[in-house]
Write an enzyme that holds these catalytic residues in place. Structure first.
Site, PDB file in Angstrom:
ATOM      1  N   LYS A 166     -14.441   8.631  -3.833  1.00 16.07           N
ATOM      2  CA  LYS A 166     -15.674   8.998  -3.116  1.00 16.07           C
ATOM      3  C   LYS A 166     -16.178  10.369  -3.580  1.00 16.07           C
ATOM      4  O   LYS A 166     -17.384  10.584  -3.735  1.00 16.07           O
ATOM      5  CB  LYS A 166     -15.422   8.999  -1.599  1.00 16.07           C
ATOM      6  N   THR A 212      -8.289   6.907  -2.119  1.00 19.07           N
ATOM      7  CA  THR A 212      -9.639   6.373  -2.273  1.00 19.07           C
ATOM      8  C   THR A 212     -10.653   7.498  -2.055  1.00 19.07           C
ATOM      9  O   THR A 212     -11.778   7.417  -2.556  1.00 19.07           O
ATOM     10  CB  THR A 212      -9.905   5.220  -1.287  1.00 19.07           C
ATOM     11  N   LYS A 260      -8.178  14.257   4.325  1.00 22.50           N
ATOM     12  CA  LYS A 260      -7.312  13.075   4.323  1.00 22.50           C
ATOM     13  C   LYS A 260      -6.323  13.238   5.465  1.00 22.50           C
ATOM     14  O   LYS A 260      -6.254  14.315   6.061  1.00 22.50           O
ATOM     15  CB  LYS A 260      -6.564  12.924   2.990  1.00 22.50           C
ATOM     16  N   ARG A 261      -5.542  12.189   5.776  1.00 17.38           N
ATOM     17  CA  ARG A 261      -4.525  12.346   6.817  1.00 17.38           C
ATOM     18  C   ARG A 261      -3.558  13.465   6.445  1.00 17.38           C
ATOM     19  O   ARG A 261      -3.328  13.737   5.257  1.00 17.38           O
ATOM     20  CB  ARG A 261      -3.758  11.032   7.001  1.00 17.38           C
ATOM     21  N   LYS A 308       1.155  14.700   0.885  1.00 17.99           N
ATOM     22  CA  LYS A 308      -0.197  14.991   0.386  1.00 17.99           C
ATOM     23  C   LYS A 308      -0.379  16.483   0.082  1.00 17.99           C
ATOM     24  O   LYS A 308      -1.358  16.907  -0.500  1.00 17.99           O
ATOM     25  CB  LYS A 308      -1.249  14.524   1.393  1.00 17.99           C
ATOM     26  N   HIS A 311       0.799  -1.236   0.000  1.00 15.38           N
ATOM     27  CA  HIS A 311       0.000   0.000   0.000  1.00 15.38           C
ATOM     28  C   HIS A 311       0.827   1.279   0.000  1.00 15.38           C
ATOM     29  O   HIS A 311       0.266   2.368   0.112  1.00 15.38           O
ATOM     30  CB  HIS A 311      -0.928   0.053   1.212  1.00 15.38           C
TER      31      HIS A 311
HETATM   32  C1  26V Z   1       1.922   1.876   8.369  1.00 12.26           C
HETATM   33  C2  26V Z   1       2.161   1.991   9.714  1.00 12.26           C
HETATM   34  C3  26V Z   1       3.546   1.962  10.164  1.00 12.26           C
HETATM   35  C4  26V Z   1       3.746   2.435  11.564  1.00 12.26           C
HETATM   36  C5  26V Z   1       2.691   2.075  12.523  1.00 12.26           C
HETATM   37  C6  26V Z   1       1.289   2.284  12.046  1.00 12.26           C
HETATM   38  C7  26V Z   1       1.081   2.103  10.594  1.00 12.26           C
HETATM   39  C8  26V Z   1      -0.198   2.055  10.106  1.00 12.26           C
HETATM   40  C9  26V Z   1      -0.434   1.918   8.755  1.00 12.26           C
HETATM   41  C10 26V Z   1       0.630   1.859   7.886  1.00 12.26           C
HETATM   42  C11 26V Z   1       0.378   1.699   6.424  1.00 12.26           C
HETATM   43  C12 26V Z   1       0.194   2.929   5.697  1.00 12.26           C
HETATM   44  C13 26V Z   1      -0.089   2.598   4.293  1.00 12.26           C
HETATM   45  C14 26V Z   1      -1.381   3.183   3.799  1.00 12.26           C
HETATM   46  O1  26V Z   1      -2.314   3.471   4.523  1.00 12.26           O
HETATM   47  N1  26V Z   1      -1.433   3.350   2.502  1.00 12.26           N
HETATM   48  C15 26V Z   1      -2.585   3.893   1.834  1.00 12.26           C
HETATM   49  O2  26V Z   1      -3.365   2.806   1.383  1.00 12.26           O
HETATM   50  C16 26V Z   1      -4.523   3.227   0.695  1.00 12.26           C
HETATM   51  C17 26V Z   1      -5.318   2.009   0.358  1.00 12.26           C
HETATM   52  O3  26V Z   1      -4.630   1.221  -0.545  1.00 12.26           O
HETATM   53  C18 26V Z   1      -4.139   4.025  -0.524  1.00 12.26           C
HETATM   54  O4  26V Z   1      -5.311   4.480  -1.161  1.00 12.26           O
HETATM   55  C19 26V Z   1      -3.275   5.220  -0.140  1.00 12.26           C
HETATM   56  O5  26V Z   1      -2.818   5.887  -1.298  1.00 12.26           O
HETATM   57  C20 26V Z   1      -2.092   4.742   0.672  1.00 12.26           C
HETATM   58  O6  26V Z   1      -1.359   5.842   1.180  1.00 12.26           O
END
Ligand code: 26V
Length: 799
Positions: free
Chosen positions: A647, A643, A535-536, A541, A347
């Site tokens: 929406k 995503t 968004k975050r 971003k 992701h």
């Molecule tokens: C990574 C970590 C690492 C440290 C601890 C907590 C934590 C939590 C989540 C993540 C993963 C982050 C990756 C993510 O959210 N990617 C997003 O995924 C979406 C669905 O595929 C995508 O639409 C976004 O572009 C992408 O940034």
């Protein structure tokens, strides 16, 4: 009890009395919410049991979607809708003087996710059930979801989220299905019949107790399961540890969701969470399979296990452990079954988000799992050596364990049969750059699955006004088959349809304006352009680009007497990770510019800036339907998919964006004339990173607009912020603007001018809006999930 409103009313009143122990007249909205929730759960219980029995009886292949996050939001409304009983309930309640929407407000968002990744998992569950696919979610029942955001003097403050405070009507605790999970201890190796056997001894045991939630498909009998695991002390306490300490440490595992979605910090609790999820989920999957088949030799024919990002990638060594140590299989058999069972989605390509665990943390916590990862690594490196003899450098770069670290993405690729990215561009970047060496070695594993969102929540439920218009125009087929939305295309130029579309948008803008007033006390112009970025908060971003543009508009309005703009309301929603100080300063900056602009009589008729606190799923459902402009302005190559972009599109907003993530595919669908594109392409960005050549100073010195807004970050223009924006200033100049904000500034201003001009050509705008809706069916998660089902999981609908 839901077949007509009178029957419903009778059942509701009776249930309320038995459940709450009071008369209807004395009941609170929360009592009413609980009553309705219980009735719905009871209503679906037969189908839930039947779905499970059918899955067992038919021995059909099933998928288990392992995810450390499920960002569900509220469930009452979507459950009623999927069951097709929303109208009956709404009418019945109205007779009783209750507004369904008010009751829905009593439900806390299940916010068990950070953002895109967790929400995608929730959308996939909805699609799986709605397509009658046998697929279940496995996650963690965090006691506290993502923090609640409060804004104090423009600064973000985090409060612990408390979604379980009033209980959760949707869950069923299944203590009898608990699974024991082992941490710490050591591995005893012995010889038995010429074979090495491994015993994990002196471990600390944790009970994983499942809480099951029903996942109800749209107008179907399928009710799948989301199983969330809660960590509890085991019956036997460890002897060498203080009892209270053991209890605290155990419960801590499922206490909090980690609020970071990029920075991997190597925290031991996070690794514990990951193994806890994996061991509990695989434990219960294997138990069910053994009960049915008696052995695990054909597991991959009946079970697919999907790992959502690398967080559950320990599923690979855990499954190996069970097959080797418990089933006594050979390594080759175990590896064949494991790799054919597991598939993996990536992701993100942001390097800071790639998980790497230090061996000194990993090995003592999970001694047997570590041994297995070592063995996987050794065999993999041997294969590489045979394929690329002498190429040490390549092997070092591809190794799973290197330089004291376990690389989770490498483990996930090596141990699964499918690796996919989440948008075409993202998958190409994985293949050509981030995972190039793996792609060269095993190209057949790599594939793309462009993300989607459930149109049932994000259009049908969130925007009943637009949904009614669509159904009036083309009939209701689009609800089951979202790609039928394309039938709207002929109406895009129809003036009657356009007027109706405009009316619907206006209604939702008025509704959002009311909410903004209630939350912030600020009155916004309902006919202004609603320009939204939710968004975050992340540097990549580029919320900063949006803010600098607002500052530029403000400066022009103040300085240039003949300059005027079409009224615009800039709306933001964003949480920053608590330790991400740069992101928090951007939040403060948004508030500082909002303060200036909104209070200035000279500008506030034309310009408003709104920050909506505590952005989350339920708030998002109010925002998307009201948006005119969808800001998707990440530095090209950085946003894997996005995503939110989908929406917005579904709700008729028009994308103002870079060629990044799924924006590229939105462009392919709607054409350049129905989007506002600007900025560097991914190739240009990547070539800057590789070859250098970008000097942000040049843009600062050569563009007066840029110099002015950048200087304003530190020259006292924002008196309340003191030197708080210095790090932002430095990021743009001293650090050479890693995300090309200044590089894309002029192009962004120009694109924004185009937005303003086209918005005033009403027919043209409405046509664009309609075309976006018409093409949004492709971005429904039904399409995505169907592709996963056909091409990765090999699962089929249960009829
Ligand atoms: C990574 C970590 C690492 C440290 C601890 C907590 C934590 C939590 C989540 C993540 C993963 C982050 C990756 C993510 O959210 N990617 C997003 O995924 C979406 C669905 O595929 C995508 O639409 C976004 O572009 C992408 O940034």
């Amino acid at each position: 009890m839901f077949s007509n409103k009178d029957e419903f009313k009778k059942a509701f009143l009776k249930r309320l009395e038995t459940l709450c122990g009071k008369r209807f007249e004395e009941s609170t909205p929360r009592d009413q919410y609980n009553t309705l929730g219980n009735m719905v759960r009871e209503y679906i219980s037969k189908n839930w049991i039947q779905t499970n029995e059918q899955n067992r009886a038919r021995k059909q292949k099933q998928v288990y979607y392992l995810s450390i996050e499920f960002l569900l939001g509220r469930l009452l409304g979507s459950n009623l809708l999927n069951l097709g009983i929303r109208d009956v309930v709404e009418e019945g309640l109205r007779d009783l003087g209750i507004c369904l929407e008010d009751i829905e407000e009593c439900e806390a968002d299940a916010g068990l996710g950070n953002g895109g990744l967790g929400r995608l998992a929730a959308c996939f569950l909805d699609s799986l059930a709605s397509l009658d696919l046998p697929g279940h979610g496995c996650g963690i029942r965090y006691k506290h979801g993502l923090f609640d955001q409060k804004i104090v003097d423009g600064y973000q403050v985090e409060l612990p989220e408390q979604w379980l405070r009033h209980g959760n009507v949707w869950e069923i605790r299944k203590e009898e299905l608990a699974v024991e999970v082992n941490f710490w201890g050591k591995v005893e190796i012995s010889q038995q019949n010429g074979r090495l056997t491994f015993r994990h001894v002196d471990s600390e045991k944790v009970m994983a107790v499942p809480y099951d939630m029903p996942i109800i498909g749209y107008h179907t009998k399928t009710v799948n399961t989301l199983r969330l695991w809660s960590a509890e002390p085991a019956k036997t306490f460890p002897v060498h540890k203080d009892v209270m300490q053991y209890k605290r440490e155990t419960e801590a595992i499922s206490e909090f969701l980690y609020p970071d979605d990029t920075h991997e910090e190597g925290k031991i609790l996070r690794l514990k969470q990951q193994y806890f999820l994996v061991a509990a989920s695989i434990g219960s999957i294997v138990r069910a399979h053994r009960r049915q088949h008696g052995h695990l030799y054909e597991l991959h024919k009946y079970v697919a296990i999907h790992v959502n990002d690398t967080h559950p990638a320990l599923a690979i060594p855990e499954l190996m452990r069970i097959l080797l140590d418990e089933e006594g299989m050979s390594w080759e058999d175990a590896w064949h079954i494991t790799t054919n069972t597991i598939s993996y989605t990536n992701h993100t390509t942001l390097s800071e988000a790639l998980e790497k665990w230090p061996i000194h943390i990993f090995q003592p916590l999970l001694p047997r799992i570590y041994m297995i990862v070592e063995e996987i690594n050794e065999r993999f490196c041997r294969d590489l050596w045979n394929y690329y003899p002498g190429d040490w450098k390549r092997i070092e770069e591809m190794a799973i364990i290197a330089h004291g670290l376990v690389k989770m993405a490498h483990l996930a690729i090596v141990g699964s049969h499918s690796v996919n990215g989440v948008a075409k561009l993202h998958t190409e970047i994985l293949k050509k750059r981030e995972m190039r060496l793996f792609y060269e070695f095993e190209p057949q594993k790599f594939n793309n699955k462009t993300n989607g969102v459930t149109h049932r929540r994000w259009l049908l439920k969130a925007n009943p006004e637009l949904s009614a218009l669509i159904t009036d125009t083309i009939g209701g087929r689009w609800i089951k088959e979202p790609q039928a939305l394309i039938e709207l295309k002929p109406y895009a130029s129809d003036s009657v349809f356009q007027q109706a579309l405009a009316k619907v948008k206006q209604q939702r803008k008025a509704k959002l304006a009311k909410l903004i007033y209630e939350k912030t006390g600020i009155v916004v112009n309902e006919s202004s352009i609603f320009d939204v970025q939710v968004k975050r908060l992340h540097a990549y971003k580029r919320q900063l680009l949006n803010v600098l543009h607002i500052m530029y508009l403000y400066n022009r309005l103040k300085e240039d007497a003949i300059f005027s703009i079409y009224p615009r309301t800039f709306i933001f929603g964003a949480k920053a990770s608590p330790g991400y100080y740069y992101a928090k300063r951007i939040i403060k900056l948004i508030h500082s510019i909002a303060e200036k602009v909104n209070k200035d009589k000279q500008t506030n008729e034309q310009l408003k800036v709104i920050f909506l606190e505590n952005y989350r799923v339920s708030l998002a459902e109010e925002i998307f339907p009201a948006a005119d402009v969808s800001e998707q302005i990440s530095t090209a190559s950085k946003e894997a998919s996005g995503t939110g972009n989908m929406k917005f599109m579904m709700n008729g907003a028009i994308t103002l964006g870079t060629l990044d993530g799924a924006n590229v595919e939105i462009l392919e669908a709607v054409g350049e004339e129905n989007m506002f594109l600007f900025g560097l392409t991914a190739d240009e960005v990547l070539s800057y990173y590789e070859n250098g050549g970008y000097r942000s100073h040049e843009y600062y010195h050569h563009d007066k607009r840029i110099k002015q807004v950048v200087d304003q970050l530190i020259n006292g223009f924002f008196p309340d912020a003191h030197d708080h924006f210095e790090p932002i200033y430095d990021s743009l100049l001293a650090q050479n603007d890693e995300y090309f904000v200044l590089r894309d500034f002029a192009a962004y201003v120009e694109a924004q001018e185009k937005v303003e001009q086209v918005y005033q050509e009403r027919e043209r705008w409405l046509k664009m809006s309609a075309i976006n809706i018409a093409h949004s069916g492709y971005f429904a998660s039904d399409r995505t999930v169907q592709e996963y089902a056909n091409e990765i999981w090999d699962i089929h609908p249960v009829k």
